[in-house]
Motif scaffolding. Structure first.
Motif, PDB file in Angstrom:
ATOM      1  N   GLY A 106      -8.009  -1.773  -7.722  1.00 54.93           N
ATOM      2  CA  GLY A 106      -6.758  -1.645  -8.450  1.00 54.93           C
ATOM      3  C   GLY A 106      -6.427  -2.932  -9.175  1.00 54.93           C
ATOM      4  O   GLY A 106      -6.969  -4.001  -8.861  1.00 54.93           O
TER       5      GLY A 106
ATOM      6  N   LYS B 297     -12.991   3.888  -8.931  1.00 54.06           N
ATOM      7  CA  LYS B 297     -12.612   4.899  -7.947  1.00 54.06           C
ATOM      8  C   LYS B 297     -13.855   5.432  -7.245  1.00 54.06           C
ATOM      9  O   LYS B 297     -14.984   5.296  -7.710  1.00 54.06           O
ATOM     10  CB  LYS B 297     -11.890   6.068  -8.624  1.00 54.06           C
TER      11      LYS B 297
ATOM     12  N   SER C 112     -10.320  -2.170  -2.659  1.00 54.75           N
ATOM     13  CA  SER C 112      -9.831  -1.328  -1.573  1.00 54.75           C
ATOM     14  C   SER C 112     -10.987  -1.062  -0.622  1.00 54.75           C
ATOM     15  O   SER C 112     -11.980  -0.445  -1.006  1.00 54.75           O
ATOM     16  CB  SER C 112      -9.279  -0.007  -2.106  1.00 54.75           C
TER      17      SER C 112
ATOM     18  N   SER D 255       0.832  -1.202   0.000  1.00 55.39           N
ATOM     19  CA  SER D 255       0.000   0.000   0.000  1.00 55.39           C
ATOM     20  C   SER D 255       0.869   1.255   0.000  1.00 55.39           C
ATOM     21  O   SER D 255       1.837   1.357   0.756  1.00 55.39           O
ATOM     22  CB  SER D 255      -0.913   0.006   1.228  1.00 55.39           C
TER      23      SER D 255
ATOM     24  N   TRP E 153      -0.449   1.914  -5.208  1.00 53.26           N
ATOM     25  CA  TRP E 153      -1.207   0.731  -4.773  1.00 53.26           C
ATOM     26  C   TRP E 153      -2.038   1.061  -3.540  1.00 53.26           C
ATOM     27  O   TRP E 153      -1.573   1.672  -2.601  1.00 53.26           O
ATOM     28  CB  TRP E 153      -0.263  -0.432  -4.485  1.00 53.26           C
ATOM     29  N   HIS E 154      -3.290   0.649  -3.594  1.00 53.34           N
ATOM     30  CA  HIS E 154      -4.283   1.118  -2.645  1.00 53.34           C
ATOM     31  C   HIS E 154      -4.086   0.555  -1.237  1.00 53.34           C
ATOM     32  O   HIS E 154      -3.483  -0.504  -1.041  1.00 53.34           O
ATOM     33  CB  HIS E 154      -5.683   0.770  -3.138  1.00 53.34           C
ATOM     34  N   SER E 155      -4.650   1.259  -0.284  1.00 52.00           N
ATOM     35  CA  SER E 155      -4.685   0.797   1.102  1.00 52.00           C
ATOM     36  C   SER E 155      -5.829  -0.196   1.273  1.00 52.00           C
ATOM     37  O   SER E 155      -6.749  -0.273   0.458  1.00 52.00           O
ATOM     38  CB  SER E 155      -4.874   1.982   2.047  1.00 52.00           C
TER      39      SER E 155
ATOM     40  N   SER F  38      -5.904   1.746 -11.889  1.00 48.14           N
ATOM     41  CA  SER F  38      -7.209   1.696 -11.224  1.00 48.14           C
ATOM     42  C   SER F  38      -8.286   1.318 -12.230  1.00 48.14           C
ATOM     43  O   SER F  38      -8.249   1.743 -13.382  1.00 48.14           O
ATOM     44  CB  SER F  38      -7.540   3.061 -10.612  1.00 48.14           C
TER      45      SER F  38
END
Length: 390
Positions: A111, A129, A101, A69, A78-80, A126
């Motif tokens: 992602g 979103k 995410s 992340s 890169w997403h949390s 992505s």
């Protein structure tokens, strides 16, 4: 599908239809015939001490961290809180791993990691979103990812793993605290779980289909399950009067519906729908052909259960189930008949959960995430790849 912008022509070329293959793994096309490995306790052996990534694995298996992340990968951060995931084959012999995410307040989404035929990471981007608490979901035979929002009146978003087409909300699948989705490729129906202590099991049936035989996710009806006790436990399905939950939550609209305590992962394999319930640490199987419901794992029956905190679920080509733990011992556990044993364990991630297990299309690699990593914070998630004799 009506109002569906996805490229149906390309999907047809992939030869993965409801009339043919069942959904054995989290992908829509096999790069090569998958080996039906037994994943038995005898074949795997004991878990070894943790490797440099903190993963305990059987002999012959290796791990690598493919994304963390906050890491900048090809211009995509890169997403949390990485959660549910699946893989999709690409035309050049590679594959894509998509990952939800589970962030709050319109900070979530999906992602994607794109790998070449050799397993090298080539791109990241992505595909959804500004959504909320994208928990799990489900892959489709027409090469899309259904991402589920785990909030009251949460939506299901149909996303293009290739990143070429805009995501579409599929509200005919209901507005509720969605967890995961599995598609019955024989009967062309979708099964959905709900993450609530009194959550329910749902089924979607399309009224119309596109030229490839795929169901229209905007034109169908949603049902809710009631368990009927007898010589065997059966399900009776009731149509929901208001799938959009305009006035009453879906789980409360049919008085006879049966609650399942915290519905989590769900998977379809050869006529059987498998799903987990975290509130009572159970794994269920529903035989769609014979309308028969069974509990195949119940942690309460064990003095020292191997598997607790049941969550996401997947399977290998031979139908051996892999269940990821939310807390528990931070393991992915194999259920193979009467055998229940760990496939792997992550050490030092005690405040996290294992999410998004999915095999690569050829079955040689397993992807998953530790949602909150070693610190227990969502911004410290880690996504792993395991390679070995699956």
């Amino acid at each position: 599908m009506k109002n569906n912008s996805f490229n149906i022509k390309r999907r047809n070329l992939l030869k993965y239809s409801f009339m043919g293959l069942s959904a054995f793994v989290g992908s829509s096309l096999f790069l090569a015939p998958m080996k039906a490995a037994s994943l038995s306790r005898a074949s795997l052996g004991r878990l070894q001490p943790p490797d440099r990534n903190g993963v305990r694995l059987p002999k012959g298996f290796t791990s690598r961290i493919v994304a963390s992340s906050g890491q900048n990968l090809f211009g995509y951060k890169w997403h949390s809180a990485p959660d549910g995931g699946a893989t999709f084959a690409t035309d050049n012999g590679g594959w894509i791993y998509v990952s939800n995410s589970e962030l709050e307040d319109n900070a979530g989404g999906v992602g994607a990691l794109r790998f070449n035929q050799q397993g090298e990471l080539m791109d990241a981007y992505s595909i959804l979103k500004n959504t909320t608490r994208n928990c799990a979901g489900g892959h489709t035979p027409w090469q899309t990812w259904l991402s589920c929002e785990e909030i009251d009146k949460g939506q299901v978003w149909e996303c293009d793993p290739f990143g070429k087409n805009a995501p579409q909300p599929r509200n005919a699948l209901g507005l509720f605290r969605h967890e995961a989705i599995a598609i019955d490729t024989e009967n062309k129906q979708l099964y959905l779980t709900e993450d609530q202590p009194d959550g329910c099991l749902y089924r979607y049936t399309a009224r119309s289909f596109n030229a490839a035989g795929y169901p229209n996710l905007d034109d169908g009806f949603l049902e809710i399950a009631e368990t009927i006790d007898g010589h065997t436990k059966e399900l009776r399905w009731h149509s929901l009067p208001d799938p959009l939950a305009i006035t009453i939550p879906t789980r409360k609209q049919v008085a006879k519906s049966t609650p399942f305590n915290g519905g989590e992962g769900i998977w379809y394999h050869q006529g059987i729908v498998y799903f987990t319930t975290k509130g009572d640490d159970r794994v269920w199987s529903y035989d769609t052909r014979n309308n028969n419901l069974n509990i195949i794992y119940n942690a309460a029956l064990y003095f020292c259960p191997v598997l607790t905190g049941v969550d996401n679920i997947t399977a290998n080509a031979s139908g051996k189930l892999l269940v990821a733990e939310d807390n528990g011992n931070m393991q992915i556990v194999v259920i193979a008949g009467d055998e229940v044993h760990p496939l792997l364990q992550i050490i030092g991630h005690d405040r996290s959960e294992i999410t998004g297990p999915a095999f690569s299309p050829d079955g040689s690699r397993l992807y998953f995430s530790s949602q909150r990593g070693r610190t227990g914070h969502s911004e410290d998630g880690m996504t792993f790849e395991i390679t070995g004799p699956f």
